[in-house]
Design a protein around this motif. Sequence first.
Motif, PDB file in Angstrom:
ATOM      1  N   TYR A  39      78.058   8.471  71.085  1.00 45.91           N
ATOM      2  CA  TYR A  39      78.639   8.156  69.778  1.00 45.91           C
ATOM      3  C   TYR A  39      78.769   9.420  68.942  1.00 45.91           C
ATOM      4  N   ARG A  40      79.814   9.456  68.140  1.00 40.58           N
ATOM      5  CA  ARG A  40      80.081  10.598  67.268  1.00 40.58           C
ATOM      6  C   ARG A  40      79.756  10.221  65.821  1.00 40.58           C
ATOM      7  N   ASN A  41      79.874  11.182  64.939  1.00 34.27           N
ATOM      8  CA  ASN A  41      79.653  10.928  63.512  1.00 34.27           C
ATOM      9  C   ASN A  41      80.651   9.906  62.965  1.00 34.27           C
ATOM     10  N   SER A  42      81.837   9.855  63.559  1.00 41.16           N
ATOM     11  CA  SER A  42      82.824   8.864  63.103  1.00 41.16           C
ATOM     12  C   SER A  42      82.328   7.442  63.370  1.00 41.16           C
ATOM     13  N   HIS A  43      81.596   7.241  64.457  1.00 44.27           N
ATOM     14  CA  HIS A  43      81.006   5.925  64.733  1.00 44.27           C
ATOM     15  C   HIS A  43      79.943   5.595  63.695  1.00 44.27           C
ATOM     16  N   LEU A  44      79.137   6.592  63.362  1.00 43.28           N
ATOM     17  CA  LEU A  44      78.102   6.412  62.344  1.00 43.28           C
ATOM     18  C   LEU A  44      78.735   6.012  61.007  1.00 43.28           C
ATOM     19  N   GLY A  45      79.763   6.734  60.620  1.00 42.58           N
ATOM     20  CA  GLY A  45      80.453   6.418  59.365  1.00 42.58           C
ATOM     21  C   GLY A  45      81.062   5.030  59.375  1.00 42.58           C
ATOM     22  N   ARG A  46      81.682   4.664  60.478  1.00 44.41           N
ATOM     23  CA  ARG A  46      82.294   3.332  60.588  1.00 44.41           C
ATOM     24  C   ARG A  46      81.237   2.243  60.512  1.00 44.41           C
ATOM     25  N   LEU A  47      80.117   2.431  61.201  1.00 50.32           N
ATOM     26  CA  LEU A  47      79.044   1.437  61.165  1.00 50.32           C
ATOM     27  C   LEU A  47      78.468   1.274  59.762  1.00 50.32           C
ATOM     28  N   LEU A  48      78.297   2.366  59.056  1.00 46.86           N
ATOM     29  CA  LEU A  48      77.790   2.280  57.686  1.00 46.86           C
ATOM     30  C   LEU A  48      78.792   1.574  56.777  1.00 46.86           C
ATOM     31  N   PHE A  49      80.087   1.814  56.998  1.00 45.48           N
ATOM     32  CA  PHE A  49      81.139   1.115  56.251  1.00 45.48           C
ATOM     33  C   PHE A  49      81.066  -0.386  56.520  1.00 45.48           C
ATOM     34  N   ILE A  50      80.959  -0.757  57.793  1.00 42.94           N
ATOM     35  CA  ILE A  50      80.859  -2.171  58.175  1.00 42.94           C
ATOM     36  C   ILE A  50      79.616  -2.794  57.538  1.00 42.94           C
ATOM     37  N   LYS A  51      78.516  -2.074  57.581  1.00 38.42           N
ATOM     38  CA  LYS A  51      77.258  -2.584  57.008  1.00 38.42           C
ATOM     39  C   LYS A  51      77.412  -2.839  55.510  1.00 38.42           C
ATOM     40  N   ARG A  52      78.049  -1.921  54.808  1.00 41.16           N
ATOM     41  CA  ARG A  52      78.267  -2.115  53.363  1.00 41.16           C
ATOM     42  C   ARG A  52      79.155  -3.323  53.112  1.00 41.16           C
ATOM     43  N   CYS A  53      80.198  -3.480  53.907  1.00 41.65           N
ATOM     44  CA  CYS A  53      81.088  -4.637  53.762  1.00 41.65           C
ATOM     45  C   CYS A  53      80.347  -5.941  54.039  1.00 41.65           C
ATOM     46  N   ARG A  54      79.526  -5.959  55.086  1.00 39.38           N
ATOM     47  CA  ARG A  54      78.756  -7.160  55.417  1.00 39.38           C
ATOM     48  C   ARG A  54      77.760  -7.481  54.313  1.00 39.38           C
ATOM     49  N   SER A  55      77.197  -6.443  53.659  1.00 39.45           N
ATOM     50  CA  SER A  55      76.266  -6.690  52.562  1.00 39.45           C
ATOM     51  C   SER A  55      76.972  -7.331  51.370  1.00 39.45           C
ATOM     52  N   LEU A  56      78.286  -7.203  51.321  1.00 41.02           N
ATOM     53  CA  LEU A  56      79.103  -7.859  50.290  1.00 41.02           C
ATOM     54  C   LEU A  56      79.648  -9.195  50.782  1.00 41.02           C
ATOM     55  N   ASP A  57      79.138  -9.659  51.929  1.00 41.62           N
ATOM     56  CA  ASP A  57      79.500 -10.934  52.538  1.00 41.62           C
ATOM     57  C   ASP A  57      80.963 -10.984  52.974  1.00 41.62           C
ATOM     58  N   MET A  58      81.513  -9.844  53.339  1.00 47.02           N
ATOM     59  CA  MET A  58      82.889  -9.822  53.827  1.00 47.02           C
ATOM     60  C   MET A  58      82.924 -10.288  55.273  1.00 47.02           C
ATOM     61  N   ALA A  59      83.950 -11.021  55.596  1.00 45.97           N
ATOM     62  CA  ALA A  59      84.147 -11.540  56.944  1.00 45.97           C
ATOM     63  C   ALA A  59      84.690 -10.437  57.853  1.00 45.97           C
ATOM     64  N   GLN A  60      84.559 -10.653  59.142  1.00 44.09           N
ATOM     65  CA  GLN A  60      85.027  -9.667  60.120  1.00 44.09           C
ATOM     66  C   GLN A  60      86.506  -9.343  59.942  1.00 44.09           C
ATOM     67  N   ASP A  61      87.321 -10.347  59.703  1.00 38.58           N
ATOM     68  CA  ASP A  61      88.753 -10.089  59.535  1.00 38.58           C
ATOM     69  C   ASP A  61      89.038  -9.298  58.264  1.00 38.58           C
ATOM     70  N   GLU A  62      88.240  -9.520  57.228  1.00 39.30           N
ATOM     71  CA  GLU A  62      88.404  -8.726  56.003  1.00 39.30           C
ATOM     72  C   GLU A  62      88.044  -7.266  56.277  1.00 39.30           C
ATOM     73  N   ILE A  63      86.958  -7.061  57.002  1.00 37.58           N
ATOM     74  CA  ILE A  63      86.542  -5.699  57.341  1.00 37.58           C
ATOM     75  C   ILE A  63      87.594  -5.041  58.220  1.00 37.58           C
ATOM     76  N   ARG A  64      88.090  -5.781  59.183  1.00 38.74           N
ATOM     77  CA  ARG A  64      89.133  -5.263  60.077  1.00 38.74           C
ATOM     78  C   ARG A  64      90.365  -4.832  59.253  1.00 38.74           C
ATOM     79  N   GLU A  65      90.730  -5.644  58.286  1.00 34.79           N
ATOM     80  CA  GLU A  65      91.894  -5.326  57.437  1.00 34.79           C
ATOM     81  C   GLU A  65      91.617  -4.091  56.581  1.00 34.79           C
TER      82      GLU A  65
END
Length: 154
Positions: A39-65
């Motif tokens: 994994y690269r730093n870009s994976h780390l950044g993406r995972l942290l972005f996803i985690k922040r979105c999930r903490s806001l109760d965003m759905a997978q499709d919202e995160i994907r968008e």
Amino acid sequence: MKIGELAKATAIPVETIRYYEKIGLLPNPDRDTNGYRTYRNSHLGRLLFIKRCRSLDMAQDEIRELIRLSETPEADCQEVDALLAHHLNHVRDRLKELKNLEKTLQQLQKACSDAGTVKECGILDGLNAEIEGLQSKSRDHENHVPGTHRPGYG
């Protein structure tokens, strides 16, 4: 970095990281000659972005968008704003549902304020009567983005 290191750095379980790869939220990592994921730093950044979105109760499709929109940084941010506005409305609707749930639970609890047998329990009678109403309400539940938050998805 290896998946265990990535999991530790993000506090996201290894199984969840693999799931995000499987559903396309996280790009597939490179493979070493021994077959291990790298994994690269870009994976780390993406995972942290996803985690922040999930903490806001965003759905997978919202995160994907949001990820799709972030890949065109020069585009107008109106779509991002519209997605967030839609999500905020969903959260407000959920808050109303939770207030109604609280009232229902309080009413059920009042139904059994006196000591008695389980057979005479007003809570159990109320719960049995509520089943039909709850089943019809769950079918009417509005989604964040069409197709998300269906039963069994999240």
